[in-house]
Scaffold this active site. Structure first.
Site, PDB file in Angstrom:
ATOM      1  N   CYS A   1     -16.121  15.940  -2.513  1.00 28.76           N
ATOM      2  CA  CYS A   1     -16.510  16.133  -1.117  1.00 28.76           C
ATOM      3  C   CYS A   1     -17.622  17.174  -0.961  1.00 28.76           C
ATOM      4  O   CYS A   1     -17.854  18.012  -1.838  1.00 28.76           O
ATOM      5  CB  CYS A   1     -15.289  16.496  -0.253  1.00 28.76           C
ATOM      6  SG  CYS A   1     -14.882  18.241  -0.155  1.00 28.76           S
TER       7      CYS A   1
ATOM      8  N   ASP B   1      -3.808   2.661  18.780  1.00 26.54           N
ATOM      9  CA  ASP B   1      -2.373   2.471  18.970  1.00 26.54           C
ATOM     10  C   ASP B   1      -2.130   2.097  20.435  1.00 26.54           C
ATOM     11  O   ASP B   1      -3.033   2.147  21.257  1.00 26.54           O
ATOM     12  CB  ASP B   1      -1.583   3.705  18.536  1.00 26.54           C
ATOM     13  CG  ASP B   1      -1.782   4.858  19.479  1.00 26.54           C
ATOM     14  OD1 ASP B   1      -2.551   4.725  20.443  1.00 26.54           O
ATOM     15  OD2 ASP B   1      -1.162   5.905  19.256  1.00 26.54           O
ATOM     16  N   SER B   2      -0.908   1.721  20.748  1.00 28.83           N
ATOM     17  CA  SER B   2      -0.638   1.122  22.054  1.00 28.83           C
ATOM     18  C   SER B   2      -0.374   2.143  23.148  1.00 28.83           C
ATOM     19  O   SER B   2      -0.324   1.815  24.317  1.00 28.83           O
ATOM     20  CB  SER B   2       0.594   0.241  21.942  1.00 28.83           C
ATOM     21  OG  SER B   2       1.722   1.047  21.664  1.00 28.83           O
ATOM     22  N   GLY B   3      -0.168   3.410  22.750  1.00 28.60           N
ATOM     23  CA  GLY B   3       0.234   4.420  23.728  1.00 28.60           C
ATOM     24  C   GLY B   3       1.739   4.589  23.798  1.00 28.60           C
ATOM     25  O   GLY B   3       2.231   5.553  24.370  1.00 28.60           O
TER      26      GLY B   3
ATOM     27  N   ASP C   1      -1.606   6.464   8.611  1.00 30.75           N
ATOM     28  CA  ASP C   1      -2.370   7.408   9.421  1.00 30.75           C
ATOM     29  C   ASP C   1      -1.498   8.634   9.607  1.00 30.75           C
ATOM     30  O   ASP C   1      -0.265   8.537   9.569  1.00 30.75           O
ATOM     31  CB  ASP C   1      -2.703   6.836  10.801  1.00 30.75           C
ATOM     32  CG  ASP C   1      -1.517   6.941  11.749  1.00 30.75           C
ATOM     33  OD1 ASP C   1      -0.601   6.098  11.635  1.00 30.75           O
ATOM     34  OD2 ASP C   1      -1.480   7.865  12.569  1.00 30.75           O
TER      35      ASP C   1
ATOM     36  N   HIS D   1     -12.779  18.301   3.483  1.00 30.52           N
ATOM     37  CA  HIS D   1     -12.048  18.302   2.209  1.00 30.52           C
ATOM     38  C   HIS D   1     -10.690  17.598   2.324  1.00 30.52           C
ATOM     39  O   HIS D   1     -10.359  16.750   1.490  1.00 30.52           O
ATOM     40  CB  HIS D   1     -11.845  19.713   1.666  1.00 30.52           C
ATOM     41  CG  HIS D   1     -10.892  19.708   0.516  1.00 30.52           C
ATOM     42  ND1 HIS D   1     -11.274  19.305  -0.754  1.00 30.52           N
ATOM     43  CD2 HIS D   1      -9.556  19.955   0.449  1.00 30.52           C
ATOM     44  CE1 HIS D   1     -10.209  19.315  -1.540  1.00 30.52           C
ATOM     45  NE2 HIS D   1      -9.162  19.707  -0.827  1.00 30.52           N
TER      46      HIS D   1
ATOM     47  N   CYS E   1     -16.483  20.868  -1.393  1.00 30.60           N
ATOM     48  CA  CYS E   1     -16.244  21.331  -2.765  1.00 30.60           C
ATOM     49  C   CYS E   1     -17.527  21.400  -3.578  1.00 30.60           C
ATOM     50  O   CYS E   1     -17.633  22.183  -4.517  1.00 30.60           O
ATOM     51  CB  CYS E   1     -15.210  20.437  -3.442  1.00 30.60           C
ATOM     52  SG  CYS E   1     -13.560  20.669  -2.741  1.00 30.60           S
TER      53      CYS E   1
ATOM     54  N   CYS F   1     -13.190  17.534  -6.938  1.00 33.05           N
ATOM     55  CA  CYS F   1     -13.259  16.809  -5.661  1.00 33.05           C
ATOM     56  C   CYS F   1     -14.717  16.496  -5.340  1.00 33.05           C
ATOM     57  O   CYS F   1     -15.578  17.364  -5.433  1.00 33.05           O
ATOM     58  CB  CYS F   1     -12.631  17.654  -4.550  1.00 33.05           C
ATOM     59  SG  CYS F   1     -12.809  16.915  -2.909  1.00 33.05           S
TER      60      CYS F   1
ATOM     61  N   GLY G   1       8.312   4.102  14.675  1.00 33.74           N
ATOM     62  CA  GLY G   1       9.537   4.836  14.936  1.00 33.74           C
ATOM     63  C   GLY G   1      10.057   5.596  13.737  1.00 33.74           C
ATOM     64  O   GLY G   1      11.234   5.936  13.678  1.00 33.74           O
TER      65      GLY G   1
ATOM     66  N   GLN H   1      10.596  -1.921  15.034  1.00 34.61           N
ATOM     67  CA  GLN H   1      11.416  -0.758  15.354  1.00 34.61           C
ATOM     68  C   GLN H   1      12.808  -0.977  14.735  1.00 34.61           C
ATOM     69  O   GLN H   1      12.989  -1.884  13.937  1.00 34.61           O
ATOM     70  CB  GLN H   1      11.499  -0.570  16.879  1.00 34.61           C
ATOM     71  CG  GLN H   1      10.192  -0.069  17.506  1.00 34.61           C
ATOM     72  CD  GLN H   1       9.892   1.389  17.171  1.00 34.61           C
ATOM     73  OE1 GLN H   1      10.732   2.115  16.661  1.00 34.61           O
ATOM     74  NE2 GLN H   1       8.665   1.825  17.451  1.00 34.61           N
TER      75      GLN H   1
HETATM   76 ZN   LIG Z   1     -13.130  18.737  -1.577  1.00 34.47          ZN
END
Ligand SMILES: [Zn+2]
Length: 368
Positions: free
Chosen positions: A299, A86-88, A259, A328, A302, A297, A209, A182
């Protein structure tokens, strides 16, 4: 680009020098060139494709020169997949004290050593060119909420002028520079900004924003108005949004990338995200619960550990607790976007995810 017939949801692939990103997709946040408590190999196993890192934080520590000295951001942090910085802008406006905004840029006091630092559109792009991420973001002014319409309008117009300076400064064409729409909660300002940015034919667009304290319904409305105005054949990224319902509703409006710090932040608070719910592993009900967090799941957490064990680790404040919960939670939210992707391809998104979509009347489903 494949679309959903009942909503504006779509499926795509965005190619970067470090690999493809299948959209819609959630991007884990690695603020300081690491996703907290995870190795890159663990991160890869969550299904992460593109991750996000932070220009503001990396500029303050260790400084972009050291990252470049380490071979650029990918090599420095040991992640060979796509990265977005990101730009900051958002951090300068949300975290720093004593900031002074002018047409030139923003001056603020470093939280590290109290020095006055100036960040301008040129400086932000130079830093991001030096860091070397695959996608870099324009430096924008992110007004707080609530704030007057006049202030939002001023910030939105300045953001556009700053974008032109970002484009002028950008020197590495292999890095895709995304513009940021924006406009606060004002749909006419959002529309005007989206149309102006579209004219610039950038490789991708973000809606910024949002998620700055406004009601979720206002976020949905902003996204519903703004997303369809952005080019169909370019990725659309909704910045800082990442809970189940917000993701599903934004995808239905035509958003591709997300994100959010929530999955990793909650993990560090001993909280698991399970099938749309939020579980505090300190809760007594988990002490003798010898099931995995979610038997379905895929992962590592799990497959190998029980709720009782993770509860024990959380109660003991063992670092492994935060690693297992981060694995997870990130897997969970990435899989949520992957399942949506699959359902869009199968033409069943609006039905399969009705639980998330129908709770809010502000999203119109176009029945066709
Ligand atoms: Zn999991």
């Amino acid at each position: 680009m494949t679309g959903c017939s009942q909503t504006k949801a779509r499926v795509g692939v965005f190619h970067t020098p470090h690999g493809a990103v299948e959209t819609p997709r959630f991007m884990p946040v690695g603020t300081l060139a690491n996703v907290k408590t995870l190795t890159p190999a663990q991160l890869r196993d969550t299904g992460a494709q593109m991750i996000l890192s932070n220009t503001y934080h990396l500029h303050l520590q260790p400084g972009e020169g050291i990252v470049a000295g380490g071979g650029g951001l990918h090599k420095f942090m040991g992640w060979d997949g796509p990265i977005l910085t990101d730009s900051g802008g958002f951090q300068v406006f949300s975290l720093s004290e004593m900031r002074k905004i002018s047409e030139r840029g923003v001056k603020f006091r470093s939280p590290h050593d109290g020095q006055i630092i100036e960040l301008t559109p040129e400086r932000s792009i130079e830093i991001q060119n030096t860091l070397g991420a695959d996608i870099i973001m324009a430096f924008d002014e992110c007004p707080p909420y609530p704030v007057s319409r006049e202030e939002v309008e001023t910030a939105t117009e300045r953001t556009y002028r700053w974008l032109l300076r970002c484009i002028e400064t950008h020197k590495r064409p292999e890095q895709a520079l995304f513009g940021i729409v924006q406009g606060g909660i004002y749909s006419d300002l959002r529309s005007r900004a989206a149309n102006a940015l579209t004219e610039l034919d950038l490789p991708g667009y973000a809606i910024g924003g949002v998620s700055v304290g406004e009601e979720p319904e206002l976020i949905h409305e902003i996204v519903r108005v703004t997303a369809p105005l952005l080019p169909v054949n370019k990725p659309r990224y909704l910045m800082g949004v990442g809970t189940y319902r917000e993701i599903a509703i934004a995808i239905a409006a035509g958003i591709d990338l997300f994100d959010c710090v929530i999955p990793t932040r909650w993990a560090r608070h001993g909280t698991a995200m399970v099938r749309g719910e939020r579980w505090n592993l300190k809760n007594a009900r988990f002490r003798e619960d010898f099931q995995p967090l979610d038997a379905d799941c895929p992962c590592y957490t799990c497959k190998n550990f029980t709720r009782a064990y993770i509860s024990h680790l959380v109660r003991s404040q063992e670092i492994l607790a935060y690693t297992l919960l981060s694995i997870h939670n990130i897997t969970e939210i990435i899989h949520f976007t992957q399942k949506i992707r699959q359902s869009i391809l199968q033409g069943s998104f609006a039905t399969d995810f009705a639980r998330w979509l129908n709770t809010d009347n502000s999203v119109e489903l176009e029945h066709g």
